[in-house]
Scaffold this motif. Structure first.
Motif, mmCIF file in Angstrom:
data_model
loop_
_atom_site.group_PDB
_atom_site.id
_atom_site.type_symbol
_atom_site.label_atom_id
_atom_site.label_comp_id
_atom_site.label_asym_id
_atom_site.label_seq_id
_atom_site.Cartn_x
_atom_site.Cartn_y
_atom_site.Cartn_z
ATOM 1 N N ARG A 72 0.845 -1.207 0.000
ATOM 2 C CA ARG A 72 0.000 0.000 0.000
ATOM 3 C C ARG A 72 0.878 1.255 0.000
ATOM 4 O O ARG A 72 0.625 2.219 -0.718
ATOM 5 C CB ARG A 72 -0.923 -0.006 1.232
ATOM 6 C CG ARG A 72 -2.057 -1.014 1.153
ATOM 7 C CD ARG A 72 -2.657 -1.322 2.525
ATOM 8 N NE ARG A 72 -3.231 -0.173 3.189
ATOM 9 C CZ ARG A 72 -4.547 0.114 3.172
ATOM 10 N NH1 ARG A 72 -5.398 -0.649 2.516
ATOM 11 N NH2 ARG A 72 -5.012 1.175 3.809
ATOM 12 N N THR A 73 1.959 1.205 0.805
ATOM 13 C CA THR A 73 2.861 2.368 0.865
ATOM 14 C C THR A 73 3.459 2.644 -0.510
ATOM 15 O O THR A 73 3.464 3.779 -0.987
ATOM 16 C CB THR A 73 3.985 2.089 1.895
ATOM 17 O OG1 THR A 73 3.367 1.714 3.126
ATOM 18 C CG2 THR A 73 4.884 3.294 2.097
ATOM 19 N N ARG A 76 0.977 3.952 -3.198
ATOM 20 C CA ARG A 76 0.592 5.359 -3.022
ATOM 21 C C ARG A 76 1.540 6.289 -3.770
ATOM 22 O O ARG A 76 1.219 7.415 -4.105
ATOM 23 C CB ARG A 76 0.621 5.714 -1.531
ATOM 24 C CG ARG A 76 -0.628 5.297 -0.794
ATOM 25 C CD ARG A 76 -1.413 6.513 -0.514
ATOM 26 N NE ARG A 76 -0.610 7.411 0.287
ATOM 27 C CZ ARG A 76 -1.056 8.051 1.358
ATOM 28 N NH1 ARG A 76 -2.298 7.873 1.731
ATOM 29 N NH2 ARG A 76 -0.296 8.850 2.022
ATOM 30 N N THR A 77 2.763 5.815 -3.983
ATOM 31 C CA THR A 77 3.780 6.716 -4.564
ATOM 32 C C THR A 77 3.841 6.605 -6.091
ATOM 33 O O THR A 77 4.504 7.386 -6.734
ATOM 34 C CB THR A 77 5.184 6.324 -4.050
ATOM 35 O OG1 THR A 77 5.450 4.986 -4.514
ATOM 36 C CG2 THR A 77 5.248 6.327 -2.533
ATOM 37 N N TRP A 124 -6.893 -1.331 -1.651
ATOM 38 C CA TRP A 124 -7.497 -0.212 -0.902
ATOM 39 C C TRP A 124 -8.808 -0.615 -0.230
ATOM 40 O O TRP A 124 -9.533 0.224 0.266
ATOM 41 C CB TRP A 124 -7.691 0.988 -1.837
ATOM 42 C CG TRP A 124 -6.412 1.358 -2.497
ATOM 43 C CD1 TRP A 124 -6.117 1.347 -3.830
ATOM 44 C CD2 TRP A 124 -5.176 1.729 -1.833
ATOM 45 N NE1 TRP A 124 -4.818 1.683 -4.042
ATOM 46 C CE2 TRP A 124 -4.205 1.929 -2.846
ATOM 47 C CE3 TRP A 124 -4.811 1.902 -0.518
ATOM 48 C CZ2 TRP A 124 -2.896 2.303 -2.556
ATOM 49 C CZ3 TRP A 124 -3.507 2.273 -0.216
ATOM 50 C CH2 TRP A 124 -2.562 2.482 -1.240
ATOM 51 N N ARG A 138 -7.796 4.030 2.530
ATOM 52 C CA ARG A 138 -6.564 4.439 1.842
ATOM 53 C C ARG A 138 -5.542 5.019 2.820
ATOM 54 O O ARG A 138 -4.570 5.639 2.401
ATOM 55 C CB ARG A 138 -6.892 5.470 0.755
ATOM 56 C CG ARG A 138 -7.649 4.851 -0.402
ATOM 57 C CD ARG A 138 -8.005 5.849 -1.499
ATOM 58 N NE ARG A 138 -8.599 5.128 -2.616
ATOM 59 C CZ ARG A 138 -7.903 4.615 -3.639
ATOM 60 N NH1 ARG A 138 -6.597 4.770 -3.654
ATOM 61 N NH2 ARG A 138 -8.500 3.950 -4.604
ATOM 62 N N VAL A 140 -2.403 5.356 4.926
ATOM 63 C CA VAL A 140 -1.069 4.738 4.949
ATOM 64 C C VAL A 140 -0.179 5.577 5.867
ATOM 65 O O VAL A 140 -0.058 6.769 5.649
ATOM 66 C CB VAL A 140 -0.463 4.714 3.524
ATOM 67 C CG1 VAL A 140 0.994 4.257 3.582
ATOM 68 C CG2 VAL A 140 -1.274 3.824 2.610
#
Ligand code: BV8
Ligand code: ZN
Length: 247
Positions: A72-73, A76-77, A124, A138, A140
């Motif tokens: 997830r981290t 996100r990027t 998510w 969502r 994180v």
């Protein structure tokens, strides 16, 4: 020559109205998301196939959640790449468009694709192991691991299909129907080793669809491809789109 294959792909897509795309981790590779079998598919030294299972979660929910927190981290990027964008643009180009993905990163939706069939769930969403309540999350990092259900206090798990688990019936049914009906199937960025998802390619091929494989390597079902675009999807799909638009 790759130009000939791009032309052949555009020729197959030109007259078609019912077109389906079936994607795997490779379509997100140029966004910087590690693929499963490319990056050794290991998490803390374990094969992903051993972490992404209900047994692993029952035994050590924290260990499995750490794997998904890391995903997830990272997710996100990253941003959609031209492969996601081209596929999103085709939902309005073909009246009978279907996109089914094995990916859980949400990048097809971020690129504007609607009604994405998420065969293996999504990063998510989480779901309560006790009462089954689903919710989108969502955050994180998550405030606590494992997260707890606000309704009943039960442990929540990622809403992801693990090895040994059934795919969501309605999603698999919709994808199988589309695979049977489509005139062209684009197989983009998948090694096509995981079933029943990979079976979609066999359904389409046996129903007479033109199969176009987009992958730098030959997938396990490359022998079913009528057209092969042997290269990165982020580069080749936009070239097919340009040829299509010019024809
Ligand atoms: C089921 C969620 C049974 C996790 C995933 C033993 C026990 C139990 C089941 C089995 C078993 N043995 C076999 C099975 C069946 C198993 C299976 O198929 N295993 C495989 C490994 C042999 N399947 C299952 O377990 C399924 N469930 O069978 O249930 C059942 C039956 C009845 C009743 C109850 C139960 C569930 C499978 C779903 C597993 N979950 N994901 C997570 O994501 O965290 S699968 C996982 O693999 C991902 O979803 C991933 O998408 C998928 C497939 O991998 P790919 O996407 O193809 O990625 P990969 O890295 O492999 O390949 C990348 C490709 O991209 C490469 O070809 C590369 O060349 C290419 N590429 C690289 N760069 C680019 C590119 N392409 C284009 N452009 C580029 N730039
Ligand atoms: Zn609950």
């Amino acid at each position: 020559m790759i130009e000939d294959s791009i032309l052949a792909a555009a020729r197959a897509l030109g007259p078609a109205s019912r077109v389906m795309a079936f994607t795997g981790a490779g379509v997100s590779a140029e966004s910087g998301v590690a693929t499963f079998r490319g990056a050794g598919g290991l998490w803390e030294g374990q094969p992903v196939e051993e972490v992404a299972t209900p047994e692993a979660f029952r035994k050590d929910p924290l260990h499995v959640w750490r794997f998904y927190e890391a995903r997830r981290t990272q997710a996100r990027t990253v941003r959609p790449n031209p492969a996601h964008e081209t596929l999103a643009s085709w939902q309005d180009r073909f009246p009978g468009w279907t996109l089914a993905t094995q990916n859980v990163d949400g990048l097809h939706q971020a690129a504007g694709s609607r009604n994405v069939l998420e065969l293996h769930g999504g990063l998510w969403r989480v779901r309560c192991c006790a009462c089954g309540r689903h919710r989108e999350d969502r955050t994180v990092p998550l405030p606590e691991l494992p997260p707890r259900c606000a309704a009943c206090g039960g442990i929540e798990r990622p809403d992801i299909v693990w090895f040994g688990e059934m795919l969501p019936r309605d999603v698999l049914e919709a994808a199988s129907l589309a695979a049977r009906d489509c005139q062209v199937l684009l197989v983009v960025g998948t090694s096509a080793v995981v079933y029943p998802a990979a079976g979609l390619v066999e359904i389409a091929a046996s129903a007479g669809a033109t199969v176009i494989e987009v992958n730098p390597q030959a997938s396990a079902l490359a022998h079913l491809a009528d057209v092969v675009l042997r290269g990165p999807a982020g580069e080749l799909l936009p070239r097919v789109a340009a040829t299509l638009a010019a024809s």
